[in-house]
Design an enzyme around this catalytic site. Structure first.
Site, PDB file in Angstrom:
ATOM      1  N   ASP A 217       0.860  -1.189   0.000  1.00 43.73           N
ATOM      2  CA  ASP A 217       0.000   0.000   0.000  1.00 43.73           C
ATOM      3  C   ASP A 217       0.895   1.238   0.000  1.00 43.73           C
ATOM      4  O   ASP A 217       1.984   1.191  -0.583  1.00 43.73           O
ATOM      5  CB  ASP A 217      -0.975  -0.080   1.188  1.00 43.73           C
ATOM      6  CG  ASP A 217      -2.247   0.704   0.935  1.00 43.73           C
ATOM      7  OD1 ASP A 217      -2.141   1.891   0.592  1.00 43.73           O
ATOM      8  OD2 ASP A 217      -3.353   0.152   1.071  1.00 43.73           O
ATOM      9  N   HIS A 240       2.132   2.158  -3.218  1.00 47.00           N
ATOM     10  CA  HIS A 240       1.249   3.200  -3.737  1.00 47.00           C
ATOM     11  C   HIS A 240       1.837   4.604  -3.579  1.00 47.00           C
ATOM     12  O   HIS A 240       1.125   5.591  -3.650  1.00 47.00           O
ATOM     13  CB  HIS A 240      -0.130   3.106  -3.086  1.00 47.00           C
ATOM     14  CG  HIS A 240      -0.851   1.835  -3.394  1.00 47.00           C
ATOM     15  ND1 HIS A 240      -2.123   1.549  -2.951  1.00 47.00           N
ATOM     16  CD2 HIS A 240      -0.469   0.741  -4.119  1.00 47.00           C
ATOM     17  CE1 HIS A 240      -2.496   0.349  -3.390  1.00 47.00           C
ATOM     18  NE2 HIS A 240      -1.494  -0.157  -4.092  1.00 47.00           N
TER      19      HIS A 240
END
Ligand SMILES: *[C@@H]1O[C@H](CO)[C@@H](O)[C@H](O)[C@H]1NC(C)=O
Ligand SMILES: *[C@@H]1O[C@H](CO)[C@@H](O)[C@H](O)[C@H]1NC(C)=O
Ligand SMILES: *[C@@H]1O[C@H](CO)[C@@H](O)[C@H](O)[C@H]1NC(C)=O
Length: 391
Positions: A217, A240
């Site tokens: 993430d 991310h």
């Protein structure tokens, strides 16, 4: 305990403190380095003594694997010690059964601590079985625990610490003042869900230096109420990217201010530099952000402001404008984009993004020119600009 158990680096540091420093070796309190017997109580005993000491104290964790079989909270509320240093040469491991810590928010938590330094060591939360549970769509999986959470604390140093395979976030700093993270390494696979590297919330004066974060993430996520953040020499990917947000879920929300990200690289992954805000009513803001000397290698969204965040168009009545975004500078951002739109500023009519500045941005998309997209974004651009600016 015998000084011969202490690593050379520690001996060197002891001179700084001379004989006033007390050392608590977790092995002296019943910790076992075989990874099978629960060492949690030994760590707590060492902490209690270090905390009660009127001298500066060191907690030492020798090489080996230490099972920490349930959530561990180091509370600083009653500490007398002016400084506690925790030197870890070993690895702390979570139980293999994810349910044991999966519903506690944090596996290893520091609460209301002052002047704590954590150096070295590995935290292994053994998150893989929980990710498989989550990705198999089972409804009974626990949320997962954050590996290391520092809450309401001040003057914190975390150096050369490694966190691998967290169940959920790796490291959270919540309502902390003056924290320095240096030489931190985070690793989890690109497909592991919600394994943010470092998450900051309501914190001030936080420096993250010389760190490398590979995860599923956000590399670093910056939630509401953060200010004076300095992030330098960080390598992110997969993951991310560095994300300011998501912000604006609530109407009255503390803003994010004065963030510098300097000399960072992003390798693969979904985003590079992202600001993400919900399409919901909010008084929140993001202002005074500098991104400088950034390199991108095959990143899907190298530069992105998404002020229309509303997955599946749920929970965003009328999709109104929310968080105000202003004064964001991108300088010397170069490399490759994995999609055609390398620069995207998707802002809202009611609260347009203002003071967006681009200087020397050079992003390419394979052998084709990359593109920019602007919606309600105003600012200026100078220097070499590839793709050409739409501001
Ligand atoms: C933390 O360290 C500073 C400087 O070394 C000292 O002035 C302060 O009293 C310490 N804080 C606590 C709570 O001991
Ligand atoms: C940077 O971090 C690595 C560990 O990730 C460490 O080995 C190295 O000594 C650090 N360098 C500096 C200058 O802090
Ligand atoms: C912004 O934050 C940096 C630390 O990251 C700090 O040195 C500087 O003084 C802050 N600027 C303002 C205006 O507060």
């Amino acid at each position: 305990m015998a000084v011969k158990l202490v690593a050379p680096v520690l001996l060197f540091l002891l001179f700084e403190y001379s004989s006033a420093t007390v050392i608590y070796n977790v092995l002296s309190f019943g910790a076992t380095a075989n990874g099978f017997f629960d060492s949690r109580n030994a760590f707590l005993k060492a902490w209690d003594l270090a905390c009660a000491s009127t001298n500066p104290a060191i907690i030492y964790v020798p090489p080996g694997r230490y099972l920490i079989a349930s959530a561990l909270i180091f509370s600083g509320q009653t500490c007398k010690s002016k400084a506690i240093r925790i030197y870890i040469d070993g690895t702390l491991v979570a139980p293999t059964n994810y349910n044991v810590i999966g519903n506690t928010h944090v596996w290893i938590k520091f609460y209301k601590t002052n002047n704590v330094t954590i150096s070295g060591g590995t935290l292994d939360a053994q998150g893989a079985p929980l990710w498989f549970c989550k990705s198999s769509g089972m409804k009974t999986c626990p949320l997962g625990a954050t590996t290391l959470g520092i809450y309401h604390s001040q003057n914190i140093v975390i150096s050369n610490l490694r966190s691998v395979n967290s169940q959920r976030f790796h490291i959270i700093l919540y309502a902390c003042n003056n924290a320095k993270l240096q030489g931190v390494s985070v690793s989890a696979p690109g497909l592991s869900p919600n394994t943010d590297g470092i998450h900051l919330i309501y914190s001030k004066d936080v420096t993250i230096l010389n760190s490398s974060i590979a995860t599923g993430d956000d590399c670093i996520s910056i939630g509401p109420g953060n200010s004076n953040l300095w992030i330098e020499k960080v390598v992110c990917g997969p993951g991310h990217g560095i994300s300011i947000g998501s912000l604006g879920w609530v109407t009255e929300e503390a803003g994010v201010q004065n963030v510098t990200v300097k000399t960072a690289s992003f390798i693969g992954g979904q985003n590079g530099l992202r600001i993400k805000t919900w399409a919901r009513r909010s008084n929140g803001f993001v202002k005074d952000v500098v991104f400088q000397h950034i390199s991108m290698v095959n990143v899907k969204n190298p530069i992105i402001i998404d002020a229309n965040y509303c997955p599946n168009h749920e929970n965003c009545p009328n999709e109104v404008s929310g968080v105000k975004i202003s004064n964001v500078m991108y300088e010397d951002v170069h490399g490759t984009s994995a999609t055609r739109v390398a620069v995207k500023f998707d802002c809202k009519m009611g609260k347009p993004c203002t003071g967006i500045r681009l200087k020397d941005v050079n992003l390419i998309y394979g052998s084709q020119p990359a593109a920019s997209f602007c919606s309600y974004a105003a600012g200026s651009a100078s220097g070499l600009l590839r793709p050409t600016s739409c501001l």
